[in-house]
Design an enzyme around this catalytic site. Sequence first.
Site, PDB file in Angstrom:
ATOM      1  CG  HIS A  57      29.512  40.695  40.391  1.00  0.00           C
ATOM      2  ND1 HIS A  57      28.788  41.553  39.599  1.00  0.00           N
ATOM      3  CD2 HIS A  57      30.622  41.394  40.776  1.00  0.00           C
ATOM      4  CE1 HIS A  57      29.433  42.707  39.495  1.00  0.00           C
ATOM      5  NE2 HIS A  57      30.540  42.639  40.206  1.00  0.00           N
ATOM      6  CG  HIS A  59      32.647  43.067  43.291  1.00  0.00           C
ATOM      7  ND1 HIS A  59      33.187  43.062  42.031  1.00  0.00           N
ATOM      8  CD2 HIS A  59      33.499  42.343  44.076  1.00  0.00           C
ATOM      9  CE1 HIS A  59      34.322  42.360  42.040  1.00  0.00           C
ATOM     10  NE2 HIS A  59      34.526  41.918  43.264  1.00  0.00           N
ATOM     11  CG  ASP A  61      30.357  48.158  42.457  1.00  0.00           C
ATOM     12  OD1 ASP A  61      30.767  47.052  42.859  1.00  0.00           O
ATOM     13  OD2 ASP A  61      30.533  48.561  41.297  1.00  0.00           O
ATOM     14  CG  HIS A  62      27.566  45.067  41.161  1.00  0.00           C
ATOM     15  ND1 HIS A  62      27.216  45.156  39.843  1.00  0.00           N
ATOM     16  CD2 HIS A  62      28.814  45.607  41.248  1.00  0.00           C
ATOM     17  CE1 HIS A  62      28.201  45.710  39.157  1.00  0.00           C
ATOM     18  NE2 HIS A  62      29.182  45.999  39.990  1.00  0.00           N
ATOM     19  CG  HIS A 115      34.333  41.207  37.611  1.00  0.00           C
ATOM     20  ND1 HIS A 115      35.269  42.207  37.588  1.00  0.00           N
ATOM     21  CD2 HIS A 115      33.362  41.622  38.483  1.00  0.00           C
ATOM     22  CE1 HIS A 115      34.895  43.188  38.420  1.00  0.00           C
ATOM     23  NE2 HIS A 115      33.747  42.848  38.972  1.00  0.00           N
ATOM     24  CG  ASP A 134      31.100  45.040  37.364  1.00  0.00           C
ATOM     25  OD1 ASP A 134      30.202  45.742  36.862  1.00  0.00           O
ATOM     26  OD2 ASP A 134      31.604  45.275  38.480  1.00  0.00           O
ATOM     27  CG  HIS A 172      30.720  49.919  36.372  1.00  0.00           C
ATOM     28  ND1 HIS A 172      30.871  50.724  37.476  1.00  0.00           N
ATOM     29  CD2 HIS A 172      30.696  48.647  36.838  1.00  0.00           C
ATOM     30  CE1 HIS A 172      30.951  49.980  38.574  1.00  0.00           C
ATOM     31  NE2 HIS A 172      30.845  48.704  38.214  1.00  0.00           N
TER      32      HIS A 172
HETATM   33 FE    FE Z   1      30.957  46.972  39.633  1.00  0.00          FE
HETATM   34 ZN    ZN Z   2      32.263  44.039  40.175  1.00  0.00          ZN
END
Ligand code: FE
Ligand code: ZN
Length: 256
Positions: A57, A59, A61-62, A115, A134, A172
């Site tokens: 996805h 985001h 942090d990905h 999400h 996530d 995570h």
């Molecule tokens: Fe994340």
């Molecule tokens: Zn995420």
Amino acid sequence: MAQLDIRQIPVLNDNYVYLVREPEQNAVGVVDPALVEPIMAEAERLGWAITHVINTHHHGDHTGGNLEIKKRTGCTIVGPGHDRDRIPGIDLEVNDGDTFKFGAAEADVFFVPGHTRGHIAYWFAGADALFCGDTLFSIGCGRVFEGTMDQMWSSLSRLRALPSETRVYCAHEYTQSNIQFAVSVDPNNLALRTREAEVKRKRERGEPTVPSRLGEELAANPFLRADQSDFQAALGMAGADPVAVFTKVRQRKDSF
Ligand code: FE
Ligand code: ZN
């Protein structure tokens, strides 16, 4: 069936990035690169040449490492077609029901919105490995930011139906705090209590609690138990619609 060599790299506060190698054809993927340096350093240490970035996805942090890793390696960036505009550098769009060929291995792609509205998961059946970003966490699930509760429950229900030996490579290390919450809503669940003790031991030794097996999640993850009568009864919601139960549990977690 093609095996995968999977290495887990902890980055930022609690993210896991995965380096995945398919040895027959020497494909090397990075799943959800939050950033660049520790990933490149580990790939170099292993002598692995990155051929793919594999995104679940959009985001940051990905996908934060996407463009720089592509620049340095010339790799192919694979991600959700539904969300092509938000996946930096996307080359190969995959959608629900697609088979993603990765060297001699292949992954089934599942569209799992909730999400985010374009989230996907990759299931490498031959390697018993699920990369679910996530969406599903160990003893938890992602916050429902862009989709609906109904969508998230449907997404989790699809992942839940995979073989119980599947390893859940989520993005995570949230397991310990997820367990604190889970125990508050499902205090009499023995499988959960057993996992609580095991996770405590692992964290004390500084070990990851991810991946878990899907079968362990079925028994102990409250977000997968919204349609189970003992859990509904524990919540005072016996016989309720699973989406209503899921929504209640997700909202309680959001303010826990
Ligand atoms: Fe994340
Ligand atoms: Zn995420």
